[in-house]
Design a protein around this motif. Sequence first.
Motif, PDB file in Angstrom:
ATOM      1  N   ILE A  44       0.860  -1.203   0.000  1.00 44.09           N
ATOM      2  CA  ILE A  44       0.000   0.000   0.000  1.00 44.09           C
ATOM      3  C   ILE A  44       0.891   1.247   0.000  1.00 44.09           C
ATOM      4  O   ILE A  44       0.691   2.175  -0.784  1.00 44.09           O
ATOM      5  CB  ILE A  44      -0.941   0.003   1.231  1.00 44.09           C
ATOM      6  CG1 ILE A  44      -2.012  -1.087   1.085  1.00 44.09           C
ATOM      7  CG2 ILE A  44      -1.607   1.382   1.393  1.00 44.09           C
ATOM      8  CD1 ILE A  44      -2.867  -1.299   2.340  1.00 44.09           C
ATOM      9  N   TYR A  45       1.905   1.249   0.862  1.00 40.50           N
ATOM     10  CA  TYR A  45       2.791   2.419   0.931  1.00 40.50           C
ATOM     11  C   TYR A  45       3.612   2.574  -0.354  1.00 40.50           C
ATOM     12  O   TYR A  45       3.858   3.700  -0.789  1.00 40.50           O
ATOM     13  CB  TYR A  45       3.703   2.326   2.157  1.00 40.50           C
ATOM     14  CG  TYR A  45       2.957   2.614   3.446  1.00 40.50           C
ATOM     15  CD1 TYR A  45       2.378   3.860   3.666  1.00 40.50           C
ATOM     16  CD2 TYR A  45       2.831   1.654   4.430  1.00 40.50           C
ATOM     17  CE1 TYR A  45       1.684   4.134   4.825  1.00 40.50           C
ATOM     18  CE2 TYR A  45       2.134   1.915   5.606  1.00 40.50           C
ATOM     19  CZ  TYR A  45       1.570   3.158   5.796  1.00 40.50           C
ATOM     20  OH  TYR A  45       0.871   3.427   6.947  1.00 40.50           O
ATOM     21  N   ASP A  46       4.009   1.448  -0.965  1.00 38.69           N
ATOM     22  CA  ASP A  46       4.710   1.534  -2.266  1.00 38.69           C
ATOM     23  C   ASP A  46       3.824   2.261  -3.270  1.00 38.69           C
ATOM     24  O   ASP A  46       4.292   3.146  -4.009  1.00 38.69           O
ATOM     25  CB  ASP A  46       5.012   0.127  -2.828  1.00 38.69           C
ATOM     26  CG  ASP A  46       6.132  -0.576  -2.086  1.00 38.69           C
ATOM     27  OD1 ASP A  46       6.845   0.087  -1.308  1.00 38.69           O
ATOM     28  OD2 ASP A  46       6.289  -1.802  -2.275  1.00 38.69           O
ATOM     29  N   GLY A  47       2.555   1.866  -3.297  1.00 35.82           N
ATOM     30  CA  GLY A  47       1.607   2.477  -4.230  1.00 35.82           C
ATOM     31  C   GLY A  47       1.408   3.953  -3.938  1.00 35.82           C
ATOM     32  O   GLY A  47       1.373   4.777  -4.854  1.00 35.82           O
ATOM     33  N   VAL A  95      -0.597  -7.021  -5.942  1.00 31.54           N
ATOM     34  CA  VAL A  95      -1.316  -6.126  -6.855  1.00 31.54           C
ATOM     35  C   VAL A  95      -2.351  -5.288  -6.105  1.00 31.54           C
ATOM     36  O   VAL A  95      -2.424  -4.060  -6.270  1.00 31.54           O
ATOM     37  CB  VAL A  95      -2.015  -6.955  -7.975  1.00 31.54           C
ATOM     38  CG1 VAL A  95      -2.866  -6.070  -8.856  1.00 31.54           C
ATOM     39  CG2 VAL A  95      -0.972  -7.696  -8.802  1.00 31.54           C
ATOM     40  N   ALA A  96      -3.145  -5.941  -5.237  1.00 28.19           N
ATOM     41  CA  ALA A  96      -4.258  -5.249  -4.574  1.00 28.19           C
ATOM     42  C   ALA A  96      -3.744  -4.188  -3.601  1.00 28.19           C
ATOM     43  O   ALA A  96      -4.307  -3.084  -3.526  1.00 28.19           O
ATOM     44  CB  ALA A  96      -5.149  -6.252  -3.859  1.00 28.19           C
ATOM     45  N   GLY A  97      -2.693  -4.495  -2.866  1.00 28.55           N
ATOM     46  CA  GLY A  97      -2.137  -3.531  -1.915  1.00 28.55           C
ATOM     47  C   GLY A  97      -1.634  -2.299  -2.650  1.00 28.55           C
ATOM     48  O   GLY A  97      -1.968  -1.163  -2.287  1.00 28.55           O
ATOM     49  N   TYR A  98      -0.867  -2.528  -3.700  1.00 28.80           N
ATOM     50  CA  TYR A  98      -0.306  -1.415  -4.483  1.00 28.80           C
ATOM     51  C   TYR A  98      -1.427  -0.573  -5.093  1.00 28.80           C
ATOM     52  O   TYR A  98      -1.397   0.664  -5.047  1.00 28.80           O
ATOM     53  CB  TYR A  98       0.603  -1.978  -5.574  1.00 28.80           C
ATOM     54  CG  TYR A  98       1.402  -0.944  -6.315  1.00 28.80           C
ATOM     55  CD1 TYR A  98       2.675  -0.596  -5.876  1.00 28.80           C
ATOM     56  CD2 TYR A  98       0.896  -0.316  -7.452  1.00 28.80           C
ATOM     57  CE1 TYR A  98       3.429   0.364  -6.558  1.00 28.80           C
ATOM     58  CE2 TYR A  98       1.635   0.636  -8.138  1.00 28.80           C
ATOM     59  CZ  TYR A  98       2.905   0.965  -7.691  1.00 28.80           C
ATOM     60  OH  TYR A  98       3.640   1.902  -8.358  1.00 28.80           O
ATOM     61  N   ALA A  99      -2.438  -1.282  -5.654  1.00 29.07           N
ATOM     62  CA  ALA A  99      -3.555  -0.582  -6.308  1.00 29.07           C
ATOM     63  C   ALA A  99      -4.318   0.273  -5.298  1.00 29.07           C
ATOM     64  O   ALA A  99      -4.686   1.421  -5.598  1.00 29.07           O
ATOM     65  CB  ALA A  99      -4.499  -1.591  -6.967  1.00 29.07           C
ATOM     66  N   LEU A 100      -4.533  -0.263  -4.112  1.00 30.50           N
ATOM     67  CA  LEU A 100      -5.253   0.494  -3.086  1.00 30.50           C
ATOM     68  C   LEU A 100      -4.457   1.734  -2.688  1.00 30.50           C
ATOM     69  O   LEU A 100      -5.019   2.837  -2.580  1.00 30.50           O
ATOM     70  CB  LEU A 100      -5.496  -0.396  -1.849  1.00 30.50           C
ATOM     71  CG  LEU A 100      -6.161   0.282  -0.650  1.00 30.50           C
ATOM     72  CD1 LEU A 100      -7.559   0.786  -1.010  1.00 30.50           C
ATOM     73  CD2 LEU A 100      -6.233  -0.675   0.543  1.00 30.50           C
ATOM     74  N   GLY A 101      -3.156   1.562  -2.512  1.00 22.47           N
ATOM     75  CA  GLY A 101      -2.303   2.697  -2.150  1.00 22.47           C
ATOM     76  C   GLY A 101      -2.286   3.754  -3.234  1.00 22.47           C
ATOM     77  O   GLY A 101      -2.476   4.954  -2.970  1.00 22.47           O
ATOM     78  N   ALA A 102      -2.104   3.323  -4.467  1.00 17.95           N
ATOM     79  CA  ALA A 102      -2.005   4.268  -5.585  1.00 17.95           C
ATOM     80  C   ALA A 102      -3.346   4.961  -5.819  1.00 17.95           C
ATOM     81  O   ALA A 102      -3.392   6.185  -6.025  1.00 17.95           O
ATOM     82  CB  ALA A 102      -1.554   3.537  -6.852  1.00 17.95           C
ATOM     83  N   ALA A 103      -4.447   4.193  -5.766  1.00 15.58           N
ATOM     84  CA  ALA A 103      -5.773   4.769  -6.060  1.00 15.58           C
ATOM     85  C   ALA A 103      -6.140   5.810  -5.010  1.00 15.58           C
ATOM     86  O   ALA A 103      -6.641   6.892  -5.357  1.00 15.58           O
ATOM     87  CB  ALA A 103      -6.829   3.667  -6.109  1.00 15.58           C
ATOM     88  N   THR A 104      -5.886   5.505  -3.739  1.00 18.71           N
ATOM     89  CA  THR A 104      -6.254   6.488  -2.713  1.00 18.71           C
ATOM     90  C   THR A 104      -5.348   7.719  -2.817  1.00 18.71           C
ATOM     91  O   THR A 104      -5.814   8.847  -2.636  1.00 18.71           O
ATOM     92  CB  THR A 104      -6.198   5.883  -1.285  1.00 18.71           C
ATOM     93  OG1 THR A 104      -4.951   5.213  -1.105  1.00 18.71           O
ATOM     94  CG2 THR A 104      -7.341   4.913  -1.047  1.00 18.71           C
TER      95      THR A 104
END
Length: 191
Positions: A44-47, A95-104
Amino acid sequence: MSRRHRNKSAARKITRLPGDRTNADAITRMIRVDQAGEYGAARIYDGQLAVLKNLAAVAAVRNMAAQERRHLERFDKLVAERRVRPTALSPLWHVAGYALGAATAMLGEHAAMACTVAVEEVIDEHYRGQLEALGDADAGLAAIVADFRADELEHRDTALKHGAAETPGYPLLSAAIKAGSRIAIWLSTRI
Ligand SMILES: [Fe+2]
Ligand SMILES: [Fe+2]
């Protein structure tokens, strides 16, 4: 010792065995889901960091990300030491963690912080439940969980200080992220 007493203690010994095994299985599942959760948090933080390049909160996000890396490394080590099968869902959390981080983060700095608050609140409740379930069954694991739980609460407070609750639609966003996080925890405990 009377025969009745002997029979009783033999029965106790036998009935304790499945319970012990359940306990060991429960601890294995805890380590599996914790490693998965810390992996998800790191992603999430990466994203977020990929999107939030120059905003004011970047330094705070970098600090939290570094702590998540430390948590993940510790659980990676524990998984190896205790020979725990890692979750089969790592590619999904990648994928989901990164996507959540990037989207928010794309919604803005406040939404990124709202994501952190929601995730950390779920992790806090998850770690608190584990500490209660563990009791004095595994002091090593309990110490790690308690240590990391304190960090997660600090992350939540940091995110609140950076305006998480000012996000438009905060209650809805928070509820959705919490629901997703709880599903991820439920799945990673089992799969
Ligand atoms: Fe963490
Ligand atoms: Fe955290």
